[in-house]
Design a protein around this motif. Structure first.
Motif, mmCIF file in Angstrom:
data_model
loop_
_atom_site.group_PDB
_atom_site.id
_atom_site.type_symbol
_atom_site.label_atom_id
_atom_site.label_comp_id
_atom_site.label_asym_id
_atom_site.label_seq_id
_atom_site.Cartn_x
_atom_site.Cartn_y
_atom_site.Cartn_z
ATOM 1 N N ALA A 13 103.492 -16.351 58.178
ATOM 2 C CA ALA A 13 104.039 -15.025 58.472
ATOM 3 C C ALA A 13 103.038 -14.155 59.244
ATOM 4 N N SER A 14 101.764 -14.206 58.834
ATOM 5 C CA SER A 14 100.780 -13.334 59.492
ATOM 6 C C SER A 14 100.470 -13.827 60.908
ATOM 7 N N GLU A 33 98.718 -24.948 64.423
ATOM 8 C CA GLU A 33 99.329 -25.124 63.095
ATOM 9 C C GLU A 33 99.119 -26.565 62.630
ATOM 10 N N LYS A 34 98.652 -26.699 61.401
ATOM 11 C CA LYS A 34 98.328 -28.066 60.936
ATOM 12 C C LYS A 34 99.566 -28.896 60.620
ATOM 13 N N ARG A 41 108.242 -23.283 51.817
ATOM 14 C CA ARG A 41 106.991 -22.584 51.501
ATOM 15 C C ARG A 41 106.934 -22.234 50.019
ATOM 16 N N CYS A 43 106.696 -19.645 47.869
ATOM 17 C CA CYS A 43 106.775 -18.183 47.946
ATOM 18 C C CYS A 43 108.117 -17.738 47.361
ATOM 19 N N GLY A 44 108.109 -16.593 46.642
ATOM 20 C CA GLY A 44 109.353 -16.068 46.083
ATOM 21 C C GLY A 44 110.265 -15.484 47.154
ATOM 22 N N GLY A 46 110.419 -12.360 48.203
ATOM 23 C CA GLY A 46 110.846 -10.960 48.022
ATOM 24 C C GLY A 46 110.007 -10.049 48.894
ATOM 25 N N ARG A 95 111.230 -18.207 52.854
ATOM 26 C CA ARG A 95 110.026 -18.028 53.674
ATOM 27 C C ARG A 95 109.969 -18.957 54.884
ATOM 28 N N ASN A 118 95.095 -29.558 62.886
ATOM 29 C CA ASN A 118 94.386 -29.171 61.655
ATOM 30 C C ASN A 118 92.977 -28.721 62.032
ATOM 31 N N VAL A 119 92.774 -27.401 62.051
ATOM 32 C CA VAL A 119 91.497 -26.846 62.544
ATOM 33 C C VAL A 119 90.367 -27.211 61.581
ATOM 34 N N ASP A 268 96.842 -13.789 53.900
ATOM 35 C CA ASP A 268 96.108 -14.296 52.727
ATOM 36 C C ASP A 268 94.663 -14.662 53.068
ATOM 37 N N ALA A 278 101.761 -9.536 43.376
ATOM 38 C CA ALA A 278 101.709 -10.683 44.305
ATOM 39 C C ALA A 278 102.493 -10.447 45.577
ATOM 40 N N GLY A 280 102.692 -10.331 49.113
ATOM 41 C CA GLY A 280 101.800 -10.777 50.186
ATOM 42 C C GLY A 280 102.470 -10.808 51.542
ATOM 43 N N ILE A 281 103.822 -10.763 51.570
ATOM 44 C CA ILE A 281 104.497 -10.861 52.872
ATOM 45 C C ILE A 281 104.281 -9.565 53.660
HETATM 46 C C1 LIG Z 1 104.180 -18.797 44.151
HETATM 47 C C2 LIG Z 1 104.066 -17.669 45.131
HETATM 48 C C3 LIG Z 1 105.081 -16.752 45.216
HETATM 49 C C4 LIG Z 1 104.998 -15.664 46.096
HETATM 50 N N1 LIG Z 1 106.018 -14.786 46.169
HETATM 51 C C5 LIG Z 1 105.925 -13.728 47.009
HETATM 52 C C6 LIG Z 1 106.989 -12.804 47.108
HETATM 53 O O1 LIG Z 1 108.052 -12.953 46.485
HETATM 54 N N2 LIG Z 1 106.836 -11.743 47.928
HETATM 55 C C7 LIG Z 1 105.706 -11.558 48.655
HETATM 56 O O2 LIG Z 1 105.597 -10.541 49.352
HETATM 57 N N3 LIG Z 1 104.689 -12.455 48.615
HETATM 58 C C8 LIG Z 1 104.765 -13.537 47.828
HETATM 59 N N4 LIG Z 1 103.763 -14.441 47.785
HETATM 60 C C9 LIG Z 1 102.615 -14.266 48.684
HETATM 61 C C10 LIG Z 1 102.948 -14.733 50.102
HETATM 62 O O3 LIG Z 1 103.563 -15.998 50.054
HETATM 63 C C11 LIG Z 1 101.669 -14.828 50.946
HETATM 64 O O4 LIG Z 1 100.936 -13.650 50.809
HETATM 65 C C12 LIG Z 1 102.031 -15.078 52.411
HETATM 66 O O5 LIG Z 1 102.537 -16.382 52.543
HETATM 67 C C13 LIG Z 1 100.823 -14.950 53.336
HETATM 68 O O6 LIG Z 1 101.178 -15.396 54.628
HETATM 69 P P1 LIG Z 1 100.071 -16.005 55.590
HETATM 70 O O7 LIG Z 1 100.715 -16.169 56.923
HETATM 71 O O8 LIG Z 1 98.829 -15.201 55.524
HETATM 72 O O9 LIG Z 1 99.691 -17.424 54.970
HETATM 73 P P2 LIG Z 1 100.607 -18.738 54.799
HETATM 74 O O10 LIG Z 1 102.015 -18.399 54.652
HETATM 75 O O11 LIG Z 1 99.929 -19.533 53.733
HETATM 76 O O12 LIG Z 1 100.445 -19.479 56.195
HETATM 77 C C14 LIG Z 1 99.247 -20.147 56.550
HETATM 78 C C15 LIG Z 1 99.563 -21.166 57.643
HETATM 79 O O13 LIG Z 1 98.327 -21.736 58.079
HETATM 80 C C16 LIG Z 1 98.490 -23.155 58.187
HETATM 81 N N5 LIG Z 1 97.167 -23.766 58.019
HETATM 82 C C17 LIG Z 1 96.448 -23.849 56.870
HETATM 83 N N6 LIG Z 1 95.277 -24.477 57.120
HETATM 84 C C18 LIG Z 1 95.266 -24.766 58.443
HETATM 85 C C19 LIG Z 1 94.321 -25.432 59.292
HETATM 86 N N7 LIG Z 1 93.167 -25.924 58.835
HETATM 87 N N8 LIG Z 1 94.622 -25.562 60.608
HETATM 88 C C20 LIG Z 1 95.794 -25.061 61.094
HETATM 89 N N9 LIG Z 1 96.732 -24.452 60.328
HETATM 90 C C21 LIG Z 1 96.447 -24.309 59.028
HETATM 91 C C22 LIG Z 1 99.474 -23.504 57.064
HETATM 92 O O14 LIG Z 1 100.083 -24.749 57.294
HETATM 93 C C23 LIG Z 1 100.431 -22.332 57.157
HETATM 94 O O15 LIG Z 1 101.460 -22.565 58.095
HETATM 95 C C24 LIG Z 1 103.841 -15.533 46.927
HETATM 96 C C25 LIG Z 1 102.830 -16.498 46.878
HETATM 97 C C26 LIG Z 1 102.928 -17.563 45.995
HETATM 98 C C27 LIG Z 1 101.819 -18.596 45.967
#
Ligand SMILES: Cc1cc2nc3c(=O)[nH]c(=O)nc-3n(C[C@H](O)[C@H](O)[C@H](O)COP(=O)(O)OP(=O)(O)OC[C@H]3O[C@@H](n4cnc5c(N)ncnc54)[C@H](O)[C@@H]3O)c2cc1C
Length: 377
Positions: A13-14, A33-34, A41, A43-44, A46, A95, A118-119, A268, A278, A280-281
């Protein structure tokens, strides 16, 4: 070797939000993207509808359910129902659908995507160009780097960014392919069954998203099966119906620097997730939007560093999380008292609804409580 303006590590998402906003400004962007595609995903799903503010296109097509009621319980009883009124309801999304929708928007503005990338190495050369290398030996060069690879990201530590000590919640998330007795448009939060945390159930049209998280450091692992055994029958399910996974979620743990020279952390990887609920979105999308804004000015030469990004995230998100962390530490240490005084107070449902819908921050809540105490004294 290809040289891009910004290489984004991670297509969640970020990362996709950052990519969309920079590609929209005509910048040459590549997401690394790895994975090959978007698996389900953990993730809940919400999120506050306030996230719409950061996009010029409607997110409505990918919203599965608009929540109008939130039901709280303590050990499956003593229920409180909060009505989410006003213009900012709480949305539930899948998600993987949200992430691929945002990715498509970024791609439609000319962003590149390298999958199975995969970085494993990120280095800056003497001519100030970043070199990013994948496990299979591919390389890409970039003027700037965005670290968006989620909770297991090793890069914050490597570049001395983010909080000094990373803090993790233990979580579980899964789905069930039917609705059980969860009411339409109603999200359920259960306190008391999970030590130092809570369990939830969110409706997703004909499915339900189930999860739980524990937020204070705990040497014992979370007894997922035992909690599901109590929680799921209350929702009309058999515990064996849920298919899910456990994960460690990096949560906010103090104000910190989120940028270095030509490098930014988002989502994250930046430890932005709310340590109480929690969420995080919303910070993932907010940080993607703010990161893109700073990088765009920097690439155009209007600013000579990215410090403004860390400052903005501190004001718009960190100040509220500082209170969220304090609230979490008190609430989850004394959850029964917390439930009674925090959730069962007459004004609490409205306040919680305002937090969930993004209309109020933990900072606003704390200031109200402090004012009330001062006024009473
Ligand atoms: C069980 C659970 C429930 C949740 N429920 C909610 C909710 O209901 N509402 C809410 O707001 N938040 C929720 N969250 C939090 C939310 O899911 C995260 O904060 C959000 O996914 C963060 O997005 P992001 O893009 O930073 O990371 P991510 O979504 O983790 O994306 C990271 C990306 O990087 C890629 N990646 C990883 N390592 C590498 C690498 N070495 N090289 C290249 N690519 C790589 C991954 O494949 C992935 O695509 C929940 C989290 C969990 C664990």
């Amino acid at each position: 070797m290809t040289l891009v303006d910004v290489a984004i590590v991670g297509g969640g998402a970020s990362g996709t939000t950052t990519a969309f906003h920079l590609a929209n400004k005509g910048k040459k962007i590549c997401i690394l993207e790895k994975n090959r595609s978007f698996p389900t995903r953990i993730c809940g799903g919400g999120m506050s509808a306030a996230v719409q503010d950061w996009f010029p296109f409607s997110l409505k097509p990918i919203v599965n359910e608009v929540i109008t009621n939130v039901e709280f319980s303590w050990r499956l009883s003593d229920k409180v129902i909060a009505e989410l009124s006003g213009s900012s309801p709480f949305w539930i999304v899948k998600r993987e659908i949200l992430d691929s929708f945002l990715l498509d928007q970024a791609l439609s503005y000319g962003c590149d995507l390298l999958t199975t990338f995969n970085v494993i190495k990120i280095e800056r050369s003497t001519n100030n160009i970043w070199q990013v290398t994948s496990l299979d030996g591919r390389q890409i060069e970039a003027k700037a780097i965005v670290i968006a690879d989620g909770s297991q990201s090793p890069w914050a530590k490597k570049f001395n960014l983010g909080p000094k000590k990373q803090n993790y919640a233990s979580t579980f998330s899964g789905r069930i392919n039917r609705k059980g007795n969860l009411k339409n448009k109603t999200a359920r939060f259960e306190f008391g069954l999970v030590n130092n945390g809570f369990a939830w159930a969110f409706p997703l049209n004909d499915e339900v998203s189930i999860g739980m998280g524990t937020f204070l450091e705990n040497k014992n692992s979370m007894p997922v099966a035992k909690i599901l055994k109590s929680f799921l029958p209350d929702l009309g399910f058999d515990p064996s119906e849920v298919i899910g996974q456990e994960a460690k979620l990096r949560v906010w743990n103090g104000h910190s620097k989120l940028n270095g020279e030509a490098i930014l952390l988002v989502g994250d990887a930046a430890s932005l997730c709310d340590p109480f609920l929690a969420e995080g979105i919303r910070p993932a999308l907010m940080s993607g939007y703010e990161a893109a804004k700073s990088l765009n000015y920097w690439l155009e030469g209007s600013i000579n560093n990215l410090d403004g990004y860390s400052k903005t995230m501190r004001i718009k998100w960190g100040n509220s999380m500082a209170w969220g962390k304090r609230i979490s530490q008190v609430f989850y240490r004394f959850p029964k008292v917390g439930y009674k005084l925090g959730i069962k107070r007459p004004t609490a449902p409205e306040r919680i609804a305002q937090i969930l819908s993004g209309n109020m921050s933990y900072e606003d809540i704390a200031k109200r409580v402090i004012n009330r105490l001062l006024f009473q004294n």
